[in-house]
Write a protein that holds these residues in place. Structure first.
Motif, PDB file in Angstrom:
ATOM      1  N   UNK A  92     -14.841   5.851   9.681  1.00 25.37           N
ATOM      2  CA  UNK A  92     -15.366   7.215   9.711  1.00 25.37           C
ATOM      3  C   UNK A  92     -14.506   8.134   8.861  1.00 25.37           C
ATOM      4  N   UNK A  93     -15.022   8.506   7.692  1.00 24.84           N
ATOM      5  CA  UNK A  93     -14.289   9.415   6.814  1.00 24.84           C
ATOM      6  C   UNK A  93     -14.443  10.837   7.334  1.00 24.84           C
ATOM      7  N   UNK A  94     -13.317  11.509   7.552  1.00 30.43           N
ATOM      8  CA  UNK A  94     -13.315  12.854   8.123  1.00 30.43           C
ATOM      9  C   UNK A  94     -13.054  13.938   7.093  1.00 30.43           C
ATOM     10  N   UNK A  95     -12.420  13.581   5.974  1.00 28.45           N
ATOM     11  CA  UNK A  95     -12.111  14.586   4.956  1.00 28.45           C
ATOM     12  C   UNK A  95     -11.882  13.891   3.620  1.00 28.45           C
ATOM     13  N   UNK A  96     -11.998  14.677   2.537  1.00 22.42           N
ATOM     14  CA  UNK A  96     -11.705  14.184   1.197  1.00 22.42           C
ATOM     15  C   UNK A  96     -10.573  15.043   0.621  1.00 22.42           C
ATOM     16  N   UNK A  97      -9.533  14.383   0.113  1.00 17.17           N
ATOM     17  CA  UNK A  97      -8.367  15.101  -0.404  1.00 17.17           C
ATOM     18  C   UNK A  97      -8.098  14.692  -1.847  1.00 17.17           C
ATOM     19  N   UNK A  98      -7.275  15.465  -2.547  1.00 19.10           N
ATOM     20  CA  UNK A  98      -6.892  15.127  -3.920  1.00 19.10           C
ATOM     21  C   UNK A  98      -6.221  13.760  -3.949  1.00 19.10           C
ATOM     22  N   UNK A  99      -6.433  13.013  -5.031  1.00 15.34           N
ATOM     23  CA  UNK A  99      -5.954  11.633  -5.094  1.00 15.34           C
ATOM     24  C   UNK A  99      -4.434  11.524  -5.050  1.00 15.34           C
ATOM     25  N   UNK A 100      -3.724  12.590  -5.458  1.00 11.65           N
ATOM     26  CA  UNK A 100      -2.257  12.553  -5.433  1.00 11.65           C
ATOM     27  C   UNK A 100      -1.673  13.343  -4.261  1.00 11.65           C
TER      28      UNK A 100
END
Length: 307
Positions: A92-100
């Motif tokens: 379950x993906x809850x958030x998307x963040x910058x790759x670094x």
């Protein structure tokens, strides 16, 4: 062929992509057995009572938490089960963040996500969107009975899931005494900084993982092979348990090569002793050492027959 850890879905928003979670690491360590140096027999570890020294059977062993020195609270199976998350095959993906945005110290263990039947479209949709936006999906996943924090990101044609450590598992670098951030405090000159930068530039190259080999393991493998051809070989005492079919490791291949080398050595007849030596010192009737084969037509036997 490797088997999946489990089959389930990768969910983000209202979208569900059927996937199989496959191991993304390969163990290549050499495994050693501990032997008694006197008779080369394997050593077993026993569960013993710290007070009496008596061995304790598994059925009498319970789990307990030591809340202070010498004081314990015993937990039964139901206590532990009540704290475990509900078993469900879902990432379950809850958030998307910058790759670094995630520091390297948080990454723990990789898995490869393989799309299920008729799931290619949703799989590629997420993969390419993450690649284009340079984002990483952060969520939760249950493996066996434990819930983990995880990151999902594109790698080539694959979506990779990497288990993450929780913040409390990471040591804060501020706990250690470290030099300050101002080079001038240590009398580091601009010329020294420029020279160091030029050195780094001269050593910079494209990251090619295949260029880096485990040289220690290779050298140790040669040492083991050399030892197997010498008098230091010990006969097999116990058969090692077979690796499961889903084990993603090349240790099995390495061990197979070593066993093949040992079998080849056993099939090679022992070098015959000269007849003159056999006459001066008749062959002993003592039982030959374990692992040594004697040629049935050795000069020593021929000498005894002629006598």
């Amino acid at each position: 062929m490797a088997r999946p850890i489990w089959n389930g879905v990768l969910s983000f928003g209202l979208l569900n992509v059927p996937i199989s979670v496959m191991s993304g690491e390969r163990k290549v360590d050499l495994h050693f057995r501990m032997l008694d140096s006197r008779d080369k027999k394997p050593i077993r570890y026993e569960r013993v009572n710290a007070e009496t020294g008596d061995e304790v059977p598994w059925k009498n062993i319970v789990k307990a938490f030591e809340y202070e020195k010498g004081s314990y609270v015993v937990l039964d199976a139901e206590d532990i089960k009540s704290a475990a998350p509900e078993s469900h095959e879902s990432i379950d993906i809850e958030a998307f963040v910058e790759h670094d945005a995630i520091a390297p110290a948080y990454y723990e263990k990789p898995y490869v996500l393989v799309p299920g039947k008729k799931a290619d479209k949703g799989y590629v949709l997420l993969r390419e969107t993450l690649r284009k936006t340079k984002r990483i999906g952060v969520g939760r996943v249950v493996i066996r009975t434990r819930e983990y924090l995880c990151a999902v990101f594109p790698q080539g044609d694959a979506l990779v899931m990497n288990l993450l450590r929780y913040p409390q598992e990471i040591v804060d670098v501020a706990d250690y005494k470290l030099p300050g951030s101002k080079p001038a405090a240590l009398r580091i000159s601009k010329a020294e900084l420029d020279m160091a930068e030029k050195l780094i530039d001269s050593m910079s190259s494209e990251w090619k993982p295949g260029d880096f080999k485990d040289e220690f393991r290779a050298r140790l493998g040669k040492v083991i092979s050399k030892r197997m051809k010498s008098k230091g070989v010990t006969r097999t005492i116990e058969e090692e348990p077979e690796m499961p079919e889903d084990a993603t490791t090349n240790v099995v291949d390495f061990m197979a090569l070593l066993r093949k080398s040992l079998d080849t050595k056993k099939r090679t007849p022992a070098r015959a002793k000269p007849a003159a030596v056999a006459k001066k010192k008749p062959a002993s009737r003592a039982k030959p050492k374990s692992g040594t084969k004697k040629s049935p037509h050795s000069p020593a036997k021929s000498a005894r027959r002629r006598a």
